[in-house]
Scaffold this motif. Structure first.
Motif, PDB file in Angstrom:
ATOM      1  N   GLU A  45      -9.583   8.527 -14.063  1.00 15.69           N
ATOM      2  CA  GLU A  45      -9.872   9.505 -13.004  1.00 15.69           C
ATOM      3  C   GLU A  45     -11.168   9.176 -12.268  1.00 15.69           C
ATOM      4  N   ILE A  46     -10.996   8.745 -11.030  1.00 19.90           N
ATOM      5  CA  ILE A  46     -12.120   8.496 -10.121  1.00 19.90           C
ATOM      6  C   ILE A  46     -11.745   9.227  -8.843  1.00 19.90           C
ATOM      7  N   ASP A  47     -12.658   9.968  -8.264  1.00 19.19           N
ATOM      8  CA  ASP A  47     -12.333  10.776  -7.075  1.00 19.19           C
ATOM      9  C   ASP A  47     -11.959   9.888  -5.877  1.00 19.19           C
ATOM     10  N   LYS A  48     -12.908   9.096  -5.405  1.00 16.39           N
ATOM     11  CA  LYS A  48     -12.707   8.385  -4.132  1.00 16.39           C
ATOM     12  C   LYS A  48     -12.216   6.956  -4.363  1.00 16.39           C
ATOM     13  N   ILE A  49     -11.187   6.572  -3.621  1.00 16.25           N
ATOM     14  CA  ILE A  49     -10.535   5.286  -3.868  1.00 16.25           C
ATOM     15  C   ILE A  49     -11.509   4.107  -3.745  1.00 16.25           C
ATOM     16  N   PHE A  50     -12.454   4.215  -2.826  1.00 19.79           N
ATOM     17  CA  PHE A  50     -13.359   3.073  -2.633  1.00 19.79           C
ATOM     18  C   PHE A  50     -14.502   3.069  -3.651  1.00 19.79           C
ATOM     19  N   ASP A  51     -14.498   4.046  -4.572  1.00 15.22           N
ATOM     20  CA  ASP A  51     -15.418   4.005  -5.710  1.00 15.22           C
ATOM     21  C   ASP A  51     -14.788   3.314  -6.921  1.00 15.22           C
ATOM     22  N   LEU A  52     -13.484   2.978  -6.824  1.00 12.71           N
ATOM     23  CA  LEU A  52     -12.873   2.193  -7.911  1.00 12.71           C
ATOM     24  C   LEU A  52     -13.573   0.850  -7.989  1.00 12.71           C
ATOM     25  N   GLU A  54     -13.699  -3.253  -8.462  1.00 12.35           N
ATOM     26  CA  GLU A  54     -12.865  -4.230  -7.755  1.00 12.35           C
ATOM     27  C   GLU A  54     -11.529  -4.465  -8.477  1.00 12.35           C
ATOM     28  N   VAL A  55     -11.592  -4.589  -9.785  1.00 10.57           N
ATOM     29  CA  VAL A  55     -10.366  -4.870 -10.554  1.00 10.57           C
ATOM     30  C   VAL A  55      -9.400  -3.689 -10.444  1.00 10.57           C
ATOM     31  N   ALA A  56      -9.912  -2.496 -10.603  1.00  7.00           N
ATOM     32  CA  ALA A  56      -9.051  -1.299 -10.548  1.00  7.00           C
ATOM     33  C   ALA A  56      -8.484  -1.115  -9.139  1.00  7.00           C
ATOM     34  N   PHE A  57      -9.297  -1.381  -8.126  1.00  7.14           N
ATOM     35  CA  PHE A  57      -8.824  -1.235  -6.739  1.00  7.14           C
ATOM     36  C   PHE A  57      -7.703  -2.236  -6.440  1.00  7.14           C
ATOM     37  N   HIS A  58      -7.939  -3.501  -6.781  1.00  7.97           N
ATOM     38  CA  HIS A  58      -6.910  -4.512  -6.501  1.00  7.97           C
ATOM     39  C   HIS A  58      -5.666  -4.264  -7.355  1.00  7.97           C
ATOM     40  N   GLY A  59      -5.875  -3.780  -8.575  1.00  5.45           N
ATOM     41  CA  GLY A  59      -4.732  -3.444  -9.425  1.00  5.45           C
ATOM     42  C   GLY A  59      -3.902  -2.336  -8.812  1.00  5.45           C
ATOM     43  N   LEU A  60      -4.561  -1.339  -8.244  1.00  2.86           N
ATOM     44  CA  LEU A  60      -3.841  -0.231  -7.602  1.00  2.86           C
ATOM     45  C   LEU A  60      -3.080  -0.730  -6.375  1.00  2.86           C
ATOM     46  N   MET A  61      -3.701  -1.637  -5.619  1.00  4.85           N
ATOM     47  CA  MET A  61      -3.023  -2.184  -4.430  1.00  4.85           C
ATOM     48  C   MET A  61      -1.778  -2.983  -4.831  1.00  4.85           C
ATOM     49  N   GLU A  62      -1.881  -3.784  -5.881  1.00  5.49           N
ATOM     50  CA  GLU A  62      -0.733  -4.589  -6.314  1.00  5.49           C
ATOM     51  C   GLU A  62       0.375  -3.694  -6.875  1.00  5.49           C
ATOM     52  N   PHE A  63      -0.021  -2.698  -7.656  1.00  9.59           N
ATOM     53  CA  PHE A  63       0.960  -1.738  -8.184  1.00  9.59           C
ATOM     54  C   PHE A  63       1.660  -1.034  -7.012  1.00  9.59           C
ATOM     55  N   SER A  64       0.885  -0.604  -6.020  1.00  5.18           N
ATOM     56  CA  SER A  64       1.446   0.102  -4.854  1.00  5.18           C
ATOM     57  C   SER A  64       2.384  -0.819  -4.076  1.00  5.18           C
ATOM     58  N   ARG A  65       2.025  -2.094  -3.969  1.00  6.23           N
ATOM     59  CA  ARG A  65       2.868  -3.059  -3.255  1.00  6.23           C
ATOM     60  C   ARG A  65       4.237  -3.161  -3.933  1.00  6.23           C
ATOM     61  N   GLN A  66       4.212  -3.237  -5.253  1.00  6.69           N
ATOM     62  CA  GLN A  66       5.486  -3.353  -5.976  1.00  6.69           C
ATOM     63  C   GLN A  66       6.330  -2.093  -5.811  1.00  6.69           C
ATOM     64  N   PRO A  90      -8.929  15.448  -5.822  1.00  9.95           N
ATOM     65  CA  PRO A  90     -10.042  14.509  -6.039  1.00  9.95           C
ATOM     66  C   PRO A  90      -9.765  13.508  -7.157  1.00  9.95           C
ATOM     67  N   HIS A  91      -8.689  12.774  -6.991  1.00  8.50           N
ATOM     68  CA  HIS A  91      -8.320  11.715  -7.949  1.00  8.50           C
ATOM     69  C   HIS A  91      -7.685  10.630  -7.087  1.00  8.50           C
ATOM     70  N   ALA A  92      -8.289   9.468  -7.050  1.00  9.41           N
ATOM     71  CA  ALA A  92      -7.857   8.404  -6.122  1.00  9.41           C
ATOM     72  C   ALA A  92      -6.345   8.237  -6.118  1.00  9.41           C
ATOM     73  N   HIS A  93      -5.770   8.134  -4.933  1.00  5.00           N
ATOM     74  CA  HIS A  93      -4.320   7.915  -4.825  1.00  5.00           C
ATOM     75  C   HIS A  93      -3.965   7.322  -3.477  1.00  5.00           C
ATOM     76  N   VAL A  94      -2.839   6.615  -3.497  1.00  7.03           N
ATOM     77  CA  VAL A  94      -2.270   6.006  -2.295  1.00  7.03           C
ATOM     78  C   VAL A  94      -0.966   6.723  -2.001  1.00  7.03           C
ATOM     79  N   HIS A  95      -0.776   7.139  -0.745  1.00  6.99           N
ATOM     80  CA  HIS A  95       0.509   7.697  -0.332  1.00  6.99           C
ATOM     81  C   HIS A  95       1.378   6.551   0.179  1.00  6.99           C
ATOM     82  N   LEU A  96       2.590   6.439  -0.337  1.00  3.11           N
ATOM     83  CA  LEU A  96       3.585   5.512   0.221  1.00  3.11           C
ATOM     84  C   LEU A  96       4.669   6.374   0.860  1.00  3.11           C
TER      85      LEU A  96
END
Ligand code: AMP
Length: 129
Positions: A45-52, A54-66, A90-96
């Protein structure tokens, strides 16, 4: 206090799960812009996505891509859009969001869906993963 998404991760609140790894979870948005609107979150649980970090941010992007690739196969659409807002939860998330028109990206008109439709949609997306 734990975010509503952390409660979903811990199974304290139900969701229509689309995909899960050790570190990420994807589930259908409860108030979708369009059928198949999916949220991808880090389990940490991290509020803002850009506070993740680097590893967690890129991991979230790759997971979202799949998930997005599976979503585009599962739900007929022009393309899958990706949006980050975070003003409500307030928990980082990507809307697809499967997009037919720009209206689907505007978070104004919402699609009502029965729990059976949610369940069937989540299953169909999962089947393409
Ligand atoms: P935002 O924080 O502005 O990016 O929006 C949060 C999104 O989470 C909204 O689209 C809500 O419909 C969605 N949402 C809130 N609670 C739940 C829930 N329990 N299950 C699924 N989606 C949710």
């Amino acid at each position: 206090m734990a975010s509503i998404f952390t409660k979903i991760i811990h199974g304290e609140i139900s969701c229509h799960k689309v995909a899960e790894t050790d570190d990420y979870l994807a589930f259908l948005d409860i108030n979708p812009n369009a059928k198949g609107h999916t949220l991808c979150i880090p389990k940490k649980e991290i509020d803002k996505i850009f506070d993740l970090d680097e590893v967690a941010f890129h991991g979230l992007m790759e997971f979202s891509r799949q998930v997005a690739i599976a979503l585009e196969k599962a739900v007929p659409c022009e393309r899958v859009g990706m949006t980050v807002i975070g003003l409500e939860v307030p928990h980082a998330h990507v809307h697809l969001i499967p997009l037919q028109t720009m209206e689907d990206a505007r978070f104004i008109s919402k699609k009502s869906m029965s729990s059976e439709e949610f369940e069937a949609t989540a299953k169909t997306i999962s089947s393409f993963l």
